[in-house]
Design a protein around this motif. Structure first.
Motif, mmCIF file in Angstrom:
data_model
loop_
_atom_site.group_PDB
_atom_site.id
_atom_site.type_symbol
_atom_site.label_atom_id
_atom_site.label_comp_id
_atom_site.label_asym_id
_atom_site.label_seq_id
_atom_site.Cartn_x
_atom_site.Cartn_y
_atom_site.Cartn_z
ATOM 1 N N GLU A 157 1.829 -2.059 5.859
ATOM 2 C CA GLU A 157 0.536 -1.731 6.451
ATOM 3 C C GLU A 157 -0.592 -2.025 5.460
ATOM 4 N N LYS A 158 -1.693 -2.499 5.978
ATOM 5 C CA LYS A 158 -2.830 -2.863 5.132
ATOM 6 C C LYS A 158 -3.339 -1.675 4.325
ATOM 7 N N ARG A 159 -3.267 -0.461 4.885
ATOM 8 C CA ARG A 159 -3.781 0.719 4.201
ATOM 9 C C ARG A 159 -3.008 1.019 2.913
ATOM 10 N N HIS B 121 -0.968 -6.438 -4.494
ATOM 11 C CA HIS B 121 -0.995 -6.280 -3.040
ATOM 12 C C HIS B 121 -0.453 -4.893 -2.698
ATOM 13 N N LEU B 122 0.866 -4.784 -2.570
ATOM 14 C CA LEU B 122 1.436 -3.455 -2.338
ATOM 15 C C LEU B 122 1.340 -2.615 -3.599
ATOM 16 N N GLU B 123 1.544 -3.266 -4.756
ATOM 17 C CA GLU B 123 1.441 -2.583 -6.054
ATOM 18 C C GLU B 123 0.889 -3.561 -7.090
ATOM 19 N N LYS C 60 -7.983 7.834 -2.104
ATOM 20 C CA LYS C 60 -6.903 7.522 -1.168
ATOM 21 C C LYS C 60 -6.323 8.798 -0.552
ATOM 22 N N VAL C 61 -7.193 9.691 -0.145
ATOM 23 C CA VAL C 61 -6.791 11.021 0.311
ATOM 24 C C VAL C 61 -5.801 10.944 1.464
ATOM 25 N N GLU C 62 -6.099 10.147 2.482
ATOM 26 C CA GLU C 62 -5.231 10.073 3.650
ATOM 27 C C GLU C 62 -3.881 9.445 3.320
ATOM 28 N N GLN C 63 -3.906 8.448 2.432
ATOM 29 C CA GLN C 63 -2.643 7.824 2.044
ATOM 30 C C GLN C 63 -1.739 8.811 1.309
ATOM 31 N N PHE C 64 -2.324 9.526 0.343
ATOM 32 C CA PHE C 64 -1.514 10.476 -0.416
ATOM 33 C C PHE C 64 -1.031 11.632 0.461
ATOM 34 N N LYS C 65 -1.808 11.984 1.444
ATOM 35 C CA LYS C 65 -1.388 13.020 2.390
ATOM 36 C C LYS C 65 -0.135 12.566 3.131
#
Length: 463
Positions: free
Chosen positions: A11-13, A59-61, A137-142
């Motif tokens: 996913e792009k996010r 990209h991913l990392e 990156k609050v939503e990602q870490f959640k």
């Protein structure tokens, strides 16, 4: 055969792009090279499996090893040299573990550091990560924390986490910045020792060839990053075949523009680091130099060698036919340390142009153009005259740089000061074949002087 149905789509996010801060010459780029070489040395180069692997950058990392276009292992690189506790690394670990829980194709996650970490045990790390509340990156870490702790994937993912060094396989995740070059060269050496019988390349294990291959790897990463930065390529991957091709089919006796460029860029970077150490400067805070360095790294091989020739206008070297003997003359340490670096560092208050190659390292003062050079000659009775003749002959014989004879009025040098007594008259008549670049110029038909000035004089002019 790659099974397209099994490709794991990211996913792009979950991606990021800090490619503008990347360079093959940086620690991050070199760690990626080390890891690729480490993996290749675990493989049979006669098998087709190497073609299934690729290196993905930013990209991913920080970098990812992909297998059949799916993420296989993910890697974050931290260059802290004195932070041994887990605190500076916990966000990186949580992020990688969260991504590992999300994408089942990831078989291992690695944190690469410059020093050993006092790693907590499994349960201590779980407590630390579950209590972590990142500001970005609050939503990602959640989502990552939910996957790890609420959906109880932590235990399984923890088995895939690698910190510090492990003896099986003999991989190093802790490598000091000063040691990374030698570690890469050690892996190259292992490759040739392991595959000597099948490759049959003479002198493949010589220091000259090991150094040659190392520089070509660094250059390959740098050119790839530059192309991505310029948005010339969309897919952020380099196939392992690219690295294998260099190992199998390029060697020191095939000296090329690519080799010269890589070695010279590496040398220039080393000279700058040494200068900063000598002057007690923080190299990361040298904004003027770093901005120009980005421009330099983005140049093609031919453009970079032309820039080196421009900085050393007294050398009559054809960059398209450069030899392993020529390149050593293009960037000399005293000239870099005593004129190029000091002038560039202070150029923030000057009119230093970085729009393109023709303007790079040219200072403008009231219509008078000064070229920063790396000419490193000690002033003597006839030195100005001798160097003046060399500059004239060199530029006259180089269609790509001839316009400097028209545009540049003063050459900023190491110690030389004074005017070239010879005159430059009717440049056009000096050519057997008149270069097209000069068609739009008026031929110089009156005496024109080339003036050499020292760095101290130049600084006074531009105050």
């Amino acid at each position: 055969m790659k099974n397209e149905e099994r490709i794991v789509k990211v996913e792009k996010r979950d991606t990021h792009n800090a490619i503008s801060s990347w360079s093959g010459y940086d620690y991050q780029g070199k760690v990626a090279i080390y890891w690729v070489m480490h993996l290749i040395n675990q493989m049979d180069i006669s098998a087709t499996e190497i073609s299934d692997y690729s290196l993905e950058i930013e990209h991913l990392e920080d970098f990812t090893i992909k297998l059949n276009s799916s993420p296989f292992s993910i890697h974050q690189v931290k260059s802290y040299q004195d932070k041994a506790t887990i605190s500076p690394y916990k966000e990186a670990i949580l992020e990688m573990m969260g991504k590992c829980a999300k994408y089942d194709s990831i078989t291992s996650i690695h944190l690469h550091t410059c020093c050993f970490i006092l790693a907590p045990n499994k349960e201590e790390l779980k407590t630390t990560l579950s209590q972590l509340t990142p500001a970005k990156k609050v939503e990602q870490f959640k989502e990552y924390k939910e996957l790890l702790f609420e959906k109880e994937n932590y235990d399984e993912v923890y088995k895939k986490l690698f910190l510090n060094n492990h003896s099986k396989p003999p991989s190093k995740r802790v490598i000091d910045i000063l040691d990374i070059d030698n570690e890469i060269k050690s892996e190259i050496r292992k490759f040739y020792k392991k595959n000597h019988a099948s490759l049959q390349i003479k002198f493949s294990d010589s220091e000259e060839n090991i150094n040659f291959i190392f520089h070509n790897f660094v250059h390959e990463i740098n050119q790839f990053v530059s192309a991505r930065h310029k948005k010339k390529i969309n897919k952020p991957e380099i196939s392992f075949d690219v690295f294998l091709e260099i190992l199998k089919n390029e060697f020191v006796f095939k000296f090329s523009q690519k080799t010269a460029t890589s070695i010279l860029k590496f040398t220039l970077e080393e000279y700058f680091k040494e200068y900063c150490e000598n002057e007690d400067l923080n190299l990361k805070e040298c904004e003027n130099w770093n901005e120009n360095w980005k421009t330099i790294c983005s140049l093609s091989d031919e453009e970079f060698l032309l820039l080196c020739k421009k900085l050393s206008p007294n050398l009559n070297i054809k960059t398209k036919e450069i030899t392993q003997y020529d390149y050593k003359e293009l960037i000399v340490k005293p000239g870099v340390h005593k004129s190029l670096i000091p002038m560039v560092l202070e150029a923030g208050g000057f009119a230093l142009e970085i729009e393109g190659l023709s303007e790079l390292f040219v200072l403008n003062k009231e219509g008078m153009h000064h070229l920063i050079t790396t000419i490193a000659e000690v002033s003597g009775k006839n030195t100005v005259n001798i160097q003046g003749k060399k500059v004239f002959d060199s530029l006259k014989n180089d269609n790509e740089l001839t316009t400097l004879l028209f545009d540049i009025h003063k050459l900023i040098t190491n110690e030389l000061e004074g005017q070239f007594d010879g005159t430059i008259v009717d440049v056009g008549q000096a050519y057997q074949e008149f270069p097209e670049e000069l068609e739009i110029r008026e031929t110089i038909t009156v005496p024109k002087k080339l003036e050499f000035i020292t760095v101290d004089t130049a600084k006074g002019v531009f105050k």
